[in-house]
Design an enzyme around this catalytic site. Sequence first.
Site, PDB file in Angstrom:
ATOM      1  N   GLU A  83       0.813  -1.212   0.000  1.00  0.00           N
ATOM      2  CA  GLU A  83       0.000   0.000   0.000  1.00  0.00           C
ATOM      3  C   GLU A  83       0.845   1.260   0.000  1.00  0.00           C
ATOM      4  O   GLU A  83       0.563   2.198  -0.724  1.00  0.00           O
ATOM      5  CB  GLU A  83      -0.912   0.042   1.243  1.00  0.00           C
ATOM      6  CG  GLU A  83      -2.205  -0.715   1.108  1.00  0.00           C
ATOM      7  CD  GLU A  83      -2.023  -2.194   1.291  1.00  0.00           C
ATOM      8  OE1 GLU A  83      -0.904  -2.604   1.637  1.00  0.00           O
ATOM      9  OE2 GLU A  83      -2.992  -2.931   1.096  1.00  0.00           O
ATOM     10  N   HIS A 152     -10.071  -5.103  11.006  1.00  0.00           N
ATOM     11  CA  HIS A 152     -10.754  -4.917   9.722  1.00  0.00           C
ATOM     12  C   HIS A 152     -11.990  -4.058   9.861  1.00  0.00           C
ATOM     13  O   HIS A 152     -12.805  -4.013   8.956  1.00  0.00           O
ATOM     14  CB  HIS A 152     -11.188  -6.277   9.157  1.00  0.00           C
ATOM     15  CG  HIS A 152     -10.146  -6.973   8.353  1.00  0.00           C
ATOM     16  ND1 HIS A 152      -9.117  -7.674   8.916  1.00  0.00           N
ATOM     17  CD2 HIS A 152      -9.971  -7.089   7.017  1.00  0.00           C
ATOM     18  CE1 HIS A 152      -8.357  -8.178   7.966  1.00  0.00           C
ATOM     19  NE2 HIS A 152      -8.850  -7.845   6.804  1.00  0.00           N
TER      20      HIS A 152
END
Lengths: 360, 430
Positions: A83, A152
Amino acid sequence: MLRAIRHKNILPAFSAFRAFSSSAKEMTVREALNSALDEEMSADPKVFLMGEEVGEYQGAYKITKGLLDKYGPERVLDTPITEAGFTGIGVGAAYYGLRPVVEFMTFNFSMQAIDHIINSAAKSNYMSAGQISVPIVFRGPNGAAAGVGAQHSQCYAAWYASCPGLKVLSPYSSEDARGLLKAAIRDPDPVVFLENELLYGESFPVSAEVLDSSFCLPIGKAKIEREGKDVTITAFSKMVGYALKAAEILAKEGISAEVINLRSIRPLDRSTINASVRKTNRLVTVEEGFPQHGVGAEICTSVIEESFGYLDAPVERIAGADVPMPYAANLERMAVPQVEDIVRAAKRACYRSVPLAATA
Amino acid sequence: MSLSATKFVHPITAPPSTRSSDKPLFSTFFGSNHTKLRFNKPIVAAQRRSSSAASTSSPVVAVSDVVKEKKLKSASNLLITKEEGLVLYEDMILGRFFEDMCAQMYYRGKMFGFVHLYNGQEAVSTGFIKFLKKEDYVVSTYRDHVHALSKGVPAREVMSELFGKATGCCRGQGGSMHMFSKQHNLLGGFAFIGEGIPVATGAAFSSKYRREVLKEPGADEVTLAFFGDGTCNNGQFYECLNMAALWKLPIVFVVENNLWAIGMSHLRATSDPQIWKKGPAFGMPGIHVDGMDVLKVREVAKEAIERARRGEGPTLVECETYRFRGHSLADPDELRDPAEKAHYAGRDPITALKKYLFDNKLASEQELKAIDKKIEELLDEAVEFADESPLPPRSQLLENVFADPKGFGIGPDGKYRCEDPKFTQGTAHV
């Protein structure tokens, strides 16, 4: 070889939809996002997609389905799992006028890239005194899904919205998704586009105007989803749905709630919120994220600063529990606001007596 | 059908663009029976030469060839005793049956969220973890059920954790992807790939620190960091390879290269797909081993773990393995070639170990069947236990956020301030 043939049989979701345009106009949020990306990519060749699994896998949540086949691998880039690297690459490309749309599989993963989002993208226009603008969009699902655990499930609206230089959008319905994503892609500034995984499959009615390829919504304007006169409930993303359900329940009890879909967290539409509170005199803010320093805190403060004299009751703030998201299903339900919580807070704001907290 | 390596290169021809690489190394990478590695020899030898030229102290070598030669020499001796063989078999069967049970429970709605199953990779977990002591540390990713089981966390605790019950190893608060056990030194369970590697490096640092700074005798714990091929493109991996080698930390980096990161083939994501080569670049040995063969993994594990325990520093081990199921139970798994799946199914590590045990008369059919039955009963009992366990109570929601019970910190007397009877939450100090 076999796979290439198989793909040619799958039409991009949008063109499939067009074929049935005369029948009931309903669209899922997924189709809305897919069609928005499709149209913007075809309108402007500088728009490209980057992210994990956006190409051959058709998108981790199938938002980018069909786009690889239509636009090819130079414009739909499957990245390695890095990322920080690919976000930085996107920002650098945007410096030179390309318009990347960077997908994070969830915004939790954007933490690995947050340095580039804030320092390289958000602050660049300011640091360069307007020489370098960064027309980039960071999109992906945000907030809690179902049973995916602490790492998450965080909502990043408050974190990103506190940073000057970023625009932060959070759609609820398909109309929001289409309009705001198109506006974000056309925008010359970095936009953080917070979707919600659980909304992807939900269907909403859309008008012909929404389906038009030039349709886009203004940034920084909220929408009044339901008019009312007793209490203002502000929400964004999935919580708008909950707020609307709560408004139904409240209506049966004689409380007319006005539900505001924020759509844009930064810039926040303070004037709409304040105008609404001046009409109803009571405020309940709803969000999914952590309570301290959340979006609700900012809204409450804005109302107290600008409309204090109009308030007839203390402002009510509903947020997720002040804990990392637990995994167990019953604890998770307790950690995220539910419709009953919104109803209770609205009643409290209207001085009805209510029990303090829900039972397990 | 000849198992030519090119069949198992990603079957979709890479899109005709800048992204595909034409390096010949691609085609010789797969098919890990040693004949293929032999074809690699010129490249490996060149690597060895250059890396040993570059190193200053002990020669840093990519040992795939070394391991291969050792294997041939010891072909006549058995690699394991009967007891060891049965332990390995039982552990792999426990891993396999447990994951199959998870799939069943998921489809029955008892488990939810993300579930990432380990079927096919058992040889790596068993091969490595069964060499560790209880005090050694293991750090894993979201595919951590079997690492937890191999490390000794009871199956019933793992199962209740997956069901989200209060009797789970993390009281239902962690879930499938976040298995922690202080008692068994299992440090998670991390959802972001690459996240566990710095944590593992830190755990290794702590054991070295305790040995050298705090002078604790016998503080020689080794850390194993498990992660996949996708992680090897992440910056954190390289940062930790550098620091671990620089400070000679007692850690083994175990790459479970199953060729796929969700739907992204390792070849499409990596400029040089031979991960073991990245070890020597940082000054540590890089080893490539057949991860479908528990005995080969064991040999490499023994060397790497003992090296770390002696204080000679880290090792990077790339295990070529495969996951039989999709990335998670929500993954349709459409992108992998059925021929590739069939090839690796034919190299099932459990079948291979069974064959070895039978061929070398180390165990009989009945003994192995008895183990199978024992594990099945264990798992049925674990599911029952998990089913009957209570959900976490409402009061548990706000617990465990801090270790400090009220968040006021430690006072001058060394105890928590909130325990001091004179402490009030009252006015600020002037």
